[in-house]
Design an enzyme around this catalytic site. Structure first.
Site, PDB file in Angstrom:
ATOM      1  N   ALA A  65       0.828  -1.201   0.000  1.00 50.59           N
ATOM      2  CA  ALA A  65       0.000   0.000   0.000  1.00 50.59           C
ATOM      3  C   ALA A  65       0.868   1.260   0.000  1.00 50.59           C
ATOM      4  O   ALA A  65       2.005   1.255   0.475  1.00 50.59           O
ATOM      5  CB  ALA A  65      -0.918   0.000   1.212  1.00 50.59           C
ATOM      6  N   GLY A 114       0.657  -5.375   0.645  1.00 52.33           N
ATOM      7  CA  GLY A 114      -0.460  -5.550  -0.284  1.00 52.33           C
ATOM      8  C   GLY A 114      -0.097  -6.307  -1.538  1.00 52.33           C
ATOM      9  O   GLY A 114      -0.932  -6.993  -2.128  1.00 52.33           O
ATOM     10  N   GLU A 117      -0.407  -9.760  -0.559  1.00 50.40           N
ATOM     11  CA  GLU A 117      -1.826 -10.089  -0.399  1.00 50.40           C
ATOM     12  C   GLU A 117      -2.512 -10.316  -1.749  1.00 50.40           C
ATOM     13  O   GLU A 117      -3.401 -11.167  -1.862  1.00 50.40           O
ATOM     14  CB  GLU A 117      -2.522  -8.995   0.405  1.00 50.40           C
ATOM     15  CG  GLU A 117      -2.151  -9.061   1.884  1.00 50.40           C
ATOM     16  CD  GLU A 117      -2.621  -7.854   2.683  1.00 50.40           C
ATOM     17  OE1 GLU A 117      -3.340  -8.046   3.669  1.00 50.40           O
ATOM     18  OE2 GLU A 117      -2.246  -6.717   2.304  1.00 50.40           O
ATOM     19  N   GLU A 137       3.809  -5.454   7.682  1.00 54.77           N
ATOM     20  CA  GLU A 137       2.890  -4.529   8.342  1.00 54.77           C
ATOM     21  C   GLU A 137       3.140  -4.424   9.846  1.00 54.77           C
ATOM     22  O   GLU A 137       2.939  -3.362  10.446  1.00 54.77           O
ATOM     23  CB  GLU A 137       1.433  -4.947   8.080  1.00 54.77           C
ATOM     24  CG  GLU A 137       0.982  -4.778   6.648  1.00 54.77           C
ATOM     25  CD  GLU A 137       1.235  -5.998   5.782  1.00 54.77           C
ATOM     26  OE1 GLU A 137       0.677  -6.068   4.682  1.00 54.77           O
ATOM     27  OE2 GLU A 137       2.005  -6.902   6.224  1.00 54.77           O
TER      28      GLU A 137
END
Length: 263
Positions: A65, A114, A117, A137
């Site tokens: 992100a 991300g 992910e 994270e």
């Protein structure tokens, strides 16, 4: 303006590229929204049978992100952060996971946060030997928010996933292969060709059958076995009477047989 998700059509395969190489293809809100638009258009385009998703440049698939952008949402409070950041990212990964056409990640570089992910959510993944993965994270004092706390344990097992989630340390493509995050690891120069070959192995089969397999496997994974079997049954029933199933069965019955072979 630079196209955030350029599309290249390779016959019936769409190659989508996360295109912010100067930011290591970080997932800002505009890029996520553009990816969703691309997927909406591809879903209703019968000429496109599969999707390959990769990153621009030589360094990254996606570094995760866009921290600068989502920090602004966090500063405005939990409601803003959940609406603008978490919900947007979870909707994207859920869309990729349940997409009715096969989506293959071609992981060309770092896939952190991300980016990892996305790799967890897509149906299949091929990694370059130059790829690198991480769940960093925790180093930002937060958990993953695009589905990483849920999908990685389902792929890798609880203890192996928790080690990666709680340490935040990078891991190799070989480890990603060992825990089931990717399907194969290939030399960097062969990455897109390997992803393309995998897609073509799939799309030689009828699209209805491919969608049924994806739907049954994706939905059934989070159900009990009895409930999953009902999903499987429904997916098969929906194909009964369709031309592709009739043709498939007819072709099988009429296939050349070796001497003495039956069935």
């Amino acid at each position: 303006m630079t196209e955030l998700i350029p599309i290249e059509l390779r016959d019936s395969i769409a190659l989508l590229t996360l295109n912010r190489p100067d930011k290591l293809n970080a997932l800002n809100y505009a890029l996520i929204d553009r990816l969703m638009q691309r997927l909406d258009a591809i879903e209703v385009d019968d000429a496109i049978r599969a999707v390959i998703l990769t990153g621009a440049g030589e360094q990254a698939f996606s570094a995760g992100a866009d921290i600068t952008e989502f920090s602004g949402s966090v500063a405005r409070g939990a409601d803003h952060a959940v609406r603008d950041f978490v919900r947007r990212g979870q909707t994207m990964t859920a869309r990729l996971e349940s997409f009715p056409k096969p989506v293959i990640a071609a992981v060309n570089g770092i896939a952190y946060g991300g980016g990892c992910e996305i790799t967890e959510a897509v149906h299949l993944a091929v990694a370059s030997e130059c790829a690198r993965f991480a769940k960093p994270e925790i180093k930002l004092a937060m958990p993953p928010t695009f589905g990483g706390t849920q999908r990685l344990p389902r792929l890798a097992g609880r203890k192996r996933a928790l080690e990666l989630l709680l340490t935040g340390e990078p891991f190799s493509p070989a480890h990603a292969l060992a825990i089931g995050l990717v399907n194969r690891v290939v030399p960097h120069g062969e990455l897109l060709n390997a992803a393309d070959a995998l897609a073509r192995q799939i799309i030689r089969h009828p699209p209805g059958a491919v969608a049924a397999v994806i739907n049954a496997a994706t939905r059934g994974l989070n159900l009990s076995i009895d409930e999953g079997l009902l999903v499987e049954r429904a997916q098969f029933a929906a194909l009964v009477g369709r031309e592709e199933l009739v043709r498939g069965l007819t072709d099988w019955r009429n296939r050349p047989r070796a001497v003495g072979q039956t069935g």
